[in-house]
Scaffold this active site. Structure first.
Site, PDB file in Angstrom:
ATOM      1  N   ASP A   1      -6.994  -1.938  -7.215  1.00  0.00           N
ATOM      2  CA  ASP A   1      -7.673  -2.539  -6.074  1.00  0.00           C
ATOM      3  C   ASP A   1      -8.044  -3.971  -6.418  1.00  0.00           C
ATOM      4  OD1 ASP A   1     -10.334  -3.042  -4.288  1.00  0.00           O
ATOM      5  OD2 ASP A   1      -9.038  -1.556  -3.353  1.00  0.00           O
TER       6      ASP A   1
ATOM      7  N   TYR B   1     -15.637 -10.930  -0.100  1.00  0.00           N
ATOM      8  CA  TYR B   1     -16.351  -9.683  -0.423  1.00  0.00           C
ATOM      9  C   TYR B   1     -17.580  -9.947  -1.292  1.00  0.00           C
ATOM     10  CZ  TYR B   1     -12.416  -7.111   1.525  1.00  0.00           C
ATOM     11  OH  TYR B   1     -11.464  -6.611   2.372  1.00  0.00           O
TER      12      TYR B   1
ATOM     13  N   ARG C   1       0.821  -1.219   0.000  1.00  0.00           N
ATOM     14  CA  ARG C   1       0.000   0.000   0.000  1.00  0.00           C
ATOM     15  C   ARG C   1       0.855   1.269   0.000  1.00  0.00           C
ATOM     16  NH1 ARG C   1      -5.832  -0.496   3.066  1.00  0.00           N
ATOM     17  NH2 ARG C   1      -6.863  -0.783   1.079  1.00  0.00           N
TER      18      ARG C   1
END
Length: 346
Positions: free
Chosen positions: A75, A152, A26
């Site tokens: 992402d 998710y 990140r």
């Protein structure tokens, strides 16, 4: 053309290197003031889907922090997006998928997509990044591991436990396998396209692998990671980061991955004992420790380097850098790795 700094790739090949390479998960993003200025103007997916913006954000930490590799700004949830699910990313709250997968009928809404029709903007960004990097450092591409993406797609949002996703796997194992395989097939095509576009290596993020027992990890995660690594390992070296799944380091080391990422909850000797001496390890500085005073960061980073040694090792954090880490603290971590006296290490 030859890279000016190929330390990361040498470490992935297990070659002798003059010093340990360093980058941070990140690193492209939220702690950098330069990134925050871009974030104020554009939504998250605008940043991901606009090659100019993705390229600028990817390169910022190379210029500002001095890391040894760039990692593509994107992402992991672009994959469920490409597969047909709506994905929203709400600032300060995280991802939200309003219509998650719950039943067999829901499979009518998703597909294994054509990557060049759905994720072309990622490849456009990669080509632009490679051009602008001008061979300074390698570029890392990435994707989420199938288990983490399933979490998710089924839960519909972030969670500390992903209990609904786990229940789906336990109650509907045939559907779970079908969904995991669809994600795997999509991910293989996606990573192959990234490699073709120019990334030098790829990382598979299994951020929620540690929520599974060893037996369940080796049922719902490992076989799909192994499929991905097998498909792409001849095209580019693969790093597998399964956060918290340290009990499966031994089996992960047999997938053909070039390196295994580690979180901060395992010691260097234990990780090496589990993974063996022939695979490169990456990690595992606690990101929260970057909030310590700089002298502490320097001391703790040196301790980490002494623990892992110089060979078959890439310095990194044990998870993504936190948004409130001061830039000079991130620099202190990176500079300590770069300036360490490696003559003391094997």
């Amino acid at each position: 053309m030859n890279l000016k700094n190929d330390l990361l790739l040498k470490a992935l090949r297990g070659e002798d290197i003059e010093r340990v390479p360093v980058w941070m998960m990140r690193q492209a993003g939220r702690y950098l003031p330069e990134y925050i200025k871009i974030r104020e103007k554009y939504s998250f997916f605008e940043r991901c889907q606009t090659p100019e913006l993705a390229a600028e954000i990817t390169i910022q930490p190379i210029d500002i922090i001095g890391v040894d590799a760039a990692i593509l700004f994107s992402d992991i949830l672009v994959v469920p997006q490409a597969m047909g699910l709506e994905v929203q990313l709400i600032e300060s709250k995280g991802p939200y998928l309003p219509n998650p997968i719950k039943t067999k009928k829901d499979f009518e809404r998703i597909r294994v997509p054509e990557i060049d029709e759905t994720l072309f903007y990622v490849m456009d960004a990669i080509k632009l990044i490679k051009e602008r990097l001008d061979n300074r450092v390698p570029l890392i591409g990435f994707a989420g591991a199938p288990w983490t993406i399933l979490c998710y797609m089924v839960q519909g949002k972030g969670s500390k436990t992903f209990d609904e996703a786990k229940a789906f796997c336990y109650q509907e194992p045939v559907l779970a396998n079908q969904l995991l395989q669809m994600i795997t097939d999509t991910t293989i095509a996606y990573l192959e396209a990234q490699i073709e576009a120019g990334v030098d290596t790829v990382q598979i993020f299994d951020s929620w692998g540690g929520l599974l027992s060893k037996a369940d990890f080796e049922l719902f995660s490992l076989p799909y990671i192994e499929q991905i690594v097998t498909a792409i390992k001849s095209k580019a070296p693969t790093i597998v980061f399964a956060k918290g799944a340290w009990s499966s380091l031994n089996t992960l080391s047999k997938t053909g991955a070039a390196a295994l990422g580690l979180d901060w909850c395992i010691t260097a000797p234990m990780a090496r004992q589990f993974a063996g001496s022939n695979i490169t390890l990456q990690g595992n500085f606690d990101p929260a420790k970057l909030l310590s005073p700089i002298p502490t960061i320097v001391k703790e980073t040196e301790t980490m380097l002494k623990g892992f040694g110089k060979r078959n090792y890439i310095a990194n954090l044990g998870h993504g850098i936190l948004p409130n880490v001061p830039v000079d603290h991130a620099k202190a971590f990176v500079n300590t790795v770069k300036n360490f006296d490696y003559s003391k290490l094997a």
